[in-house]
Design a protein around this motif. Structure first.
Motif, PDB file in Angstrom:
ATOM      1  N   ALA A  13       0.859  -1.187   0.000  1.00 13.14           N
ATOM      2  CA  ALA A  13       0.000   0.000   0.000  1.00 13.14           C
ATOM      3  C   ALA A  13       0.896   1.238   0.000  1.00 13.14           C
ATOM      4  CB  ALA A  13      -0.915   0.002   1.215  1.00 13.14           C
ATOM      5  N   SER A  15       0.994   5.334   0.039  1.00 15.46           N
ATOM      6  CA  SER A  15       0.396   6.660   0.169  1.00 15.46           C
ATOM      7  C   SER A  15       1.099   7.600  -0.811  1.00 15.46           C
ATOM      8  CB  SER A  15       0.553   7.199   1.589  1.00 15.46           C
ATOM      9  OG  SER A  15      -0.211   6.462   2.503  1.00 15.46           O
ATOM     10  N   ALA A 109      -2.793   0.177  -4.069  1.00 15.91           N
ATOM     11  CA  ALA A 109      -2.606  -1.158  -3.509  1.00 15.91           C
ATOM     12  C   ALA A 109      -2.169  -2.108  -4.613  1.00 15.91           C
ATOM     13  CB  ALA A 109      -3.889  -1.655  -2.856  1.00 15.91           C
ATOM     14  N   ASP A 207      -7.509  -1.866   7.777  1.00 16.54           N
ATOM     15  CA  ASP A 207      -7.289  -0.422   7.748  1.00 16.54           C
ATOM     16  C   ASP A 207      -5.822  -0.142   7.464  1.00 16.54           C
ATOM     17  OD1 ASP A 207      -9.968  -0.086   8.482  1.00 16.54           O
ATOM     18  OD2 ASP A 207      -9.479  -0.069  10.620  1.00 16.54           O
ATOM     19  N   VAL A 208      -5.563   0.985   6.812  1.00 16.14           N
ATOM     20  CA  VAL A 208      -4.192   1.402   6.493  1.00 16.14           C
ATOM     21  C   VAL A 208      -3.927   2.721   7.206  1.00 16.14           C
ATOM     22  CG1 VAL A 208      -2.576   1.991   4.650  1.00 16.14           C
ATOM     23  CG2 VAL A 208      -4.355   0.283   4.243  1.00 16.14           C
ATOM     24  N   VAL A 228      -0.061  -5.878   5.413  1.00 19.09           N
ATOM     25  CA  VAL A 228      -0.013  -4.638   4.648  1.00 19.09           C
ATOM     26  C   VAL A 228       1.373  -4.025   4.805  1.00 19.09           C
ATOM     27  CG1 VAL A 228      -0.944  -2.319   4.340  1.00 19.09           C
ATOM     28  CG2 VAL A 228      -2.476  -4.215   4.906  1.00 19.09           C
ATOM     29  N   HIS A 230       3.080  -0.853   4.148  1.00 13.39           N
ATOM     30  CA  HIS A 230       2.695   0.522   3.817  1.00 13.39           C
ATOM     31  C   HIS A 230       3.925   1.404   3.684  1.00 13.39           C
ATOM     32  CE1 HIS A 230       1.028   4.624   5.121  1.00 13.39           C
ATOM     33  NE2 HIS A 230       0.632   4.416   3.877  1.00 13.39           N
TER      34      HIS A 230
END
Length: 235
Positions: A13, A15, A109, A207-208, A228, A230
Motif C-alpha cells: 500500500a 500513500s 494497492a 485499515d491502512v 499490509v 505501507h
C-alpha cells in the motif's frame, strides 16, 4: 495479521501525496496516456487537475517498476464499472492493482494473485456520516457511528467504515450501492465470510494508517489474512 511471508500474503500500500511542486506535476503529466491527460485537463480547477496527474503518474511509476516496464508503456484495461487492470507482459507476476484518491492524498494497492481493492477518504464532516449510516448501514455499523461519544468520533468511525465498504466493492469491481449493507464493524483486520451481493466470499480487509486527516482501507478476495506493507511515495 500474520507475519510477512510469500508475496501472495503481502499487499503493498503506497500513500501518494498529490500536492506537488509544478515541476513534479509537469513531469508526471508527461507520463500519462491521452485519456488520462484529457481527464487532468478537464478538471474543474488547476489544483484538482494537478492532483489527478500526480496520482496517475505516480501509479504509473510504481506499477511499471514492478512489471519492469517504462511508465509510458503501461496499458490499462478497465472493467464494466471502471476497475483498472494493467496489461501484463509475458512471464510477469499476476499483479493486481487498485487505487483511490481524496483531496491531497491517493492510495495505491498492489497484490499478487488475488483481486484487491483500495480506498482513501478525507474525514467526513461531523453529522454527514450519521445520516448515511442511519439510512444505509446494517445495525451494528450504524450504532458504531451513532453512539460515538463526540461528533468528531462519529465522523472518524463513519469514514473508516466507508473506506472499508469502498475497498470491498472495488475488489469485485462492483457498484457502491452493492456494498452499503455489508457488516464491516469490528477490529482490523476483518474477515467477511459472505460478500453478497458483490460476489462470493470470503474477503479479508484491513485499515491502512495513512497520514493527516484521512482514513484508508484495503481488501482482497482470499481466505488468508495478509500483511499490509505501507510506504509513502516521494517525488
Amino acid at each position: 495479521m500474520n507475519a510477512a511471508g510469500p508475496e501472495a500474503d503481502v499487499i503493498d500500500a503506497w500513500s501518494i501525496p498529490t500536492d506537488q511542486p509544478p515541476d513534479v506535476v509537469h513531469h508526471l503529466y508527461g507520463l500519462l496516456d491521452p485519456g488520462e491527460r484529457e481527464r487532468a485537463d478537464r478538471a474543474h480547477d488547476p489544483v484538482e487537475g494537478g492532483r489527478f496527474a500526480v496520482a496517475r503518474g505516480a501509479v504509473r511509476l510504481l506499477v511499471a517498476e514492478r512489471l519492469a516496464l517504462a511508465p509510458a508503456d503501461l496499458v490499462w484495461h478497465y472493467g464494466p464499472h471502471g476497475k483498472p487492470a494493467p496489461a501484463l507482459p509475458p512471464a510477469a507476476e499476476p499483479l493486481q492493482v487498485n487505487w483511490s484518491g481524496s483531496g491531497a492524498l491517493a492510495l495505491l494497492a498492489l497484490a499478487v494473485g488475488r483481486r484487491v481493492g483500495a480506498d482513501v477518504e478525507q474525514l467526513a464532516r461531523p453529522g454527514v456520516g450519521e445520516r448515511i449510516a442511519r439510512r444505509h448501514f446494517p445495525a451494528a455499523d450504524a450504532a458504531l457511528v451513532l453512539d460515538a461519544p463526540t461528533p468528531a468520533d462519529g465522523a472518524d468511525r463513519f469514514t473508516r467504515l466507508w473506506c472499508r465498504r469502498e475497498a470491498c466493492v472495488k475488489v469485485h469491481g462492483g457498484r457502491l450501492a452493492q456494498g452499503l449493507g455489508l457488516p464491516l464493524a469490528g477490529p482490523s483486520p476483518l474477515r467477511l465470510a459472505d460478500a453478497a451481493p458483490l460476489g462470493p466470499g470470503p474477503l479479508w480487509l484491513a485499515d491502512v494508517p495513512v497520514p493527516g486527516p484521512f482514513r484508508a482501507a484495503v481488501a482482497a478476495d482470499t481466505d488468508r489474512p495478509f500483511t499490509v506493507r505501507h510506504r509513502t511515495w516521494t517525488a
